[in-house]
Design an enzyme around this catalytic site. Structure first.
Site, PDB file in Angstrom:
ATOM      1  N   ASN A  98      67.540  77.097  29.468  1.00 16.95           N
ATOM      2  CA  ASN A  98      68.470  76.137  28.881  1.00 16.95           C
ATOM      3  C   ASN A  98      67.813  75.414  27.704  1.00 16.95           C
ATOM      4  O   ASN A  98      66.602  75.142  27.712  1.00 16.95           O
ATOM      5  CB  ASN A  98      69.018  75.155  29.921  1.00 16.95           C
ATOM      6  CG  ASN A  98      67.952  74.432  30.723  1.00 16.95           C
ATOM      7  OD1 ASN A  98      66.878  74.968  30.949  1.00 16.95           O
ATOM      8  ND2 ASN A  98      68.259  73.224  31.149  1.00 16.95           N
ATOM      9  N   GLU A 130      71.800  81.111  31.052  1.00 19.60           N
ATOM     10  CA  GLU A 130      72.491  82.397  31.192  1.00 19.60           C
ATOM     11  C   GLU A 130      73.036  82.879  29.851  1.00 19.60           C
ATOM     12  O   GLU A 130      72.951  84.059  29.511  1.00 19.60           O
ATOM     13  CB  GLU A 130      73.665  82.276  32.177  1.00 19.60           C
ATOM     14  CG  GLU A 130      73.272  81.836  33.574  1.00 19.60           C
ATOM     15  CD  GLU A 130      73.299  80.327  33.783  1.00 19.60           C
ATOM     16  OE1 GLU A 130      72.813  79.592  32.904  1.00 19.60           O
ATOM     17  OE2 GLU A 130      73.795  79.890  34.816  1.00 19.60           O
ATOM     18  N   CYS A 147      79.615  79.910  31.502  1.00 24.70           N
ATOM     19  CA  CYS A 147      78.760  81.101  31.616  1.00 24.70           C
ATOM     20  C   CYS A 147      79.451  82.203  32.419  1.00 24.70           C
ATOM     21  O   CYS A 147      79.283  83.393  32.121  1.00 24.70           O
ATOM     22  CB  CYS A 147      77.429  80.727  32.255  1.00 24.70           C
ATOM     23  SG  CYS A 147      76.391  79.731  31.154  1.00 24.70           S
TER      24      CYS A 147
END
Ligand code: THU
Length: 130
Positions: A42, A55, A89
Site C-alpha cells: 500500500n 493489491e 480491489c
C-alpha cells in the site's frame, strides 16, 4: 510456486509499504498463469483518497508488464483478522478473472481462501446484460 511461497512474497512486499498515516502495512503477491509473481504494497498519500492498496499496486504492475492471466493473489497484513481486499480491489481483480483465488492471511500466518466471485458477486461489467 506454492501457496506458502506466494504468501512469503506478499509478506516481503509488506515491508515496502508506505503507510505513515494509518500505520497499517499491507503486502500483496499476484500469481500469473505462467508462474510469474508480481508484488505490491500500500502507498498512502497526504491527500488520503489518493492512497492505493497493495493489491492494486501488484495488479497494475503486472498489467503494465503485459500480463492479464491471473490465478491467485495473497494478501498479508498485521491485523488479527484475515487481510480481506477492499471493494475497489475486488472490482479491479474481477475485471481480469473472477475465478482468481484470494488468500487472505492474518498475523499468525493462517489464511482463508475465496474466489473473487465469492467476495464480489455480481461484479459490475459492461459485458453483462441483465
Ligand atoms: N489497504 C490495502 O492495501 N488493501 C486493502 O485491501 C485494504 C486497505 C490499505 C490502504 C491503507 O493504506 C491502509 O490499508 C488502511 O486502510
Amino acid at each position: 510456486m506454492t501457496v506458502e511461497e506466494l504468501i512469503a512474497a506478499a509478506r516481503a512486499a509488506k515491508g515496502q509499504a508506505y503507510a505513515p498515516y494509518s500505520g497499517f502495512q499491507v503486502g500483496a503477491a499476484l500469481l500469473t498463469g505462467t508462474g510469474r509473481c508480481y508484488t505490491g504494497c500500500n502507498i498512502e498519500n497526504a491527500s488520503f483518497s489518493l492512497t492505493v492498496c497493495a493489491e492494486r499496486v501488484a495488479l497494475f504492475k503486472a498489467v503494465s508488464e503485459g500480463e492479464s492471466d491471473f490465478k491467485a493473489v495473497a494478501i498479508v497484513a498485521d491485523g488479527d483478522d484475515y487481510a480481506s481486499p477492499c471493494g475497489a480491489c475486488r472490482q479491479v481483480l474481477a475485471e481480469f478473472n473472477s475465478g482468481i483465488e484470494v488468500y487472505m492471511v492474518n498475523r499468525q500466518g493462517e489464511y482463508l481462501v475465496r474466489k473473487v466471485s465469492q467476495l464480489l458477486p455480481s461484479a459490475f461489467s459492461l459485458k453483462k446484460t441483465f
